[in-house]
Design an enzyme around this catalytic site. Structure first.
Site: not given
Length: 399
Positions: A152, A168
């Site tokens: 990210e 995740d």
């Protein structure tokens, strides 16, 4: 594009006066606003794998709020309209470097993700609400059997925030880095030798169902370990896995006060928690109740949401993120003053987030984003610079 980690970055950076990786940041001064519209990102393939690599830069263009993708030159392309059912998105893939090679692309001022996959392109779809991203906890997701991962990032006028994340899943290993304005380079996300396989081995050896998080392709390729939140959601991990610890915490603080000092730079801002009638009420220094929490379940703990929701405010959110970190690291019973920021005390209870423990134990610098508020106490795998010269993403060996 917002994930629970993105929300975490919004909340904690807001508390510090800036917001990272998905974020709104304090307006820089004119002298500081020297970040160009795109910066170079060098991808290095040290994976040792022979498959083709595909790279994607996806996110929200900060200047307009449009969702879309960027090509290798850093040019932004808005997504076309989606539909119900979702339709295939345009091919946004960039050919990545072959094994042993490097390739430099440019990344624009986005808040989003840099995906990479081995052997197959990822299957992205467009719904009426925008991009549908892979959801590997769903066995019918078209990307379930693809070996892939993502980082990210946010690049804006205040600089670059770039992380490695396991919020995740834990999958294809990689590290991130940035060359700072002074020419020095910092990086994070590298595993210790043997660390990649070691994480899967540790989960499989852990009693209580933790081995169920590991997903393997029919050809024997280990694809990933789901985060425990996704494991509970999909039934791969028992929903009761944290009950014993949660119950002991609630019992302890029925007769003991939990003191939360959520801001490191505001040591006089404290909140005091006690359990009464099954609810943990937090009061301020004047004795007024400022927020309350029902006893959470494992999903709330692992996801730092639901009964541990963390709104982007200055009271409940900061208290919640402190509780979330304490539950995941199992420090709430040994220290009534939170956050406990010394990693020596983390994950010592038999009932803990063993996924986070296994990952942190095997990181070369001990840093990871194994749950959404893993930055409490600065244990996150994030690089940042206000005037970055260069970003790096290194695909590491599968060992």
């Amino acid at each position: 594009m917002r994930t629970r980690l993105t929300h975490r970055l919004l909340l904690t950076a807001a508390a510090a006066g800036l917001v990272a990786a998905g974020l709104v940041v304090q307006a820089p001064s004119r002298a500081e606003a020297a970040v160009p519209d795109t910066i170079p990102l060098t991808l290095t393939n040290n994976s040792g794998r022979g498959e083709a690599v595909y790279v994607y830069t996806l996110g929200t263009l900060l200047s307009t709020g449009q969702q879309g993708w960027a090509d290798a030159s850093g040019a932004f392309h808005p997504w076309p309209a989606g539909s119900v059912p979702p339709v295939p998105a345009p091919d946004a893939s960039i050919p990545g470097p072959a094994a042993g090679q490097s390739k430099t692309i440019r990344i624009p001022k986005l808040s989003g993700r840099i995906y990479f996959s081995y052997g197959r392109k990822l299957d992205f779809r467009l719904a009426t609400g925008g991009l549908v991203q892979p959801a590997v906890q769903n066995p019918s997701d078209p990307n379930h059997d693809i070996l892939f991962n993502w980082s990210e990032y946010t690049l804006n006028d205040a600089g670059l925030w770039l992380n490695s994340t396991q919020v995740d899943m834990f999958s294809a290993p990689y590290a991130v880095g940035v060359q700072r304005a002074d020419g020095s380079t910092v990086n994070t996300g590298h595993l210790k030798p043997g660390g990649y396989n070691g994480v899967f081995s540790a989960l499989r050896a852990q009693s209580g169902g933790w081995g169920g998080l590991v997903q393997t392709r029919s050809d024997g390729t280990v694809l990933r370990a789901l985060s425990p939140g996704h494991g509970v959601e999909s039934g791969a991990l028992p929903a009761s896995v944290m009950d014993d610890y949660i119950n002991r915490v609630w019992q302890k603080y029925a007769t003991t006060t939990l003191t939360v000092t959520p801001f490191a730079n505001q040591p006089n801002t404290k909140y005091f928690g006690r359990v009464s009638g099954g609810v943990m009420n937090f009061t301020n220094g004047s004795g007024a109740v400022v927020t309350s929490f029902q006893k959470p379940d494992a999903d709330s703990v692992f996801g730092c949401h639901k009964l541990l929701d963390a709104p982007n405010d200055q009271v409940r959110g900061p208290i919640s993120r402190t509780l979330c970190a304490g539950f995941n690291r199992s420090t709430l019973l040994v220290n009534p003053n939170q956050p406990d920021t010394s990693s020596a005390a983390f994950y010592q209870d038999p009932v803990t987030n063993h996924y986070a423990r296994a990952i942190h134990d095997r990181m070369a610098d001990g840093k990871a984003y194994a749950f959404a508020f893993d930055d409490v106490g600065n244990h996150e795998s994030l690089v940042h610079d206000g005037s970055p010269r260069q970003a790096y993403l290194t695909l590491d060996p599968f060992s």
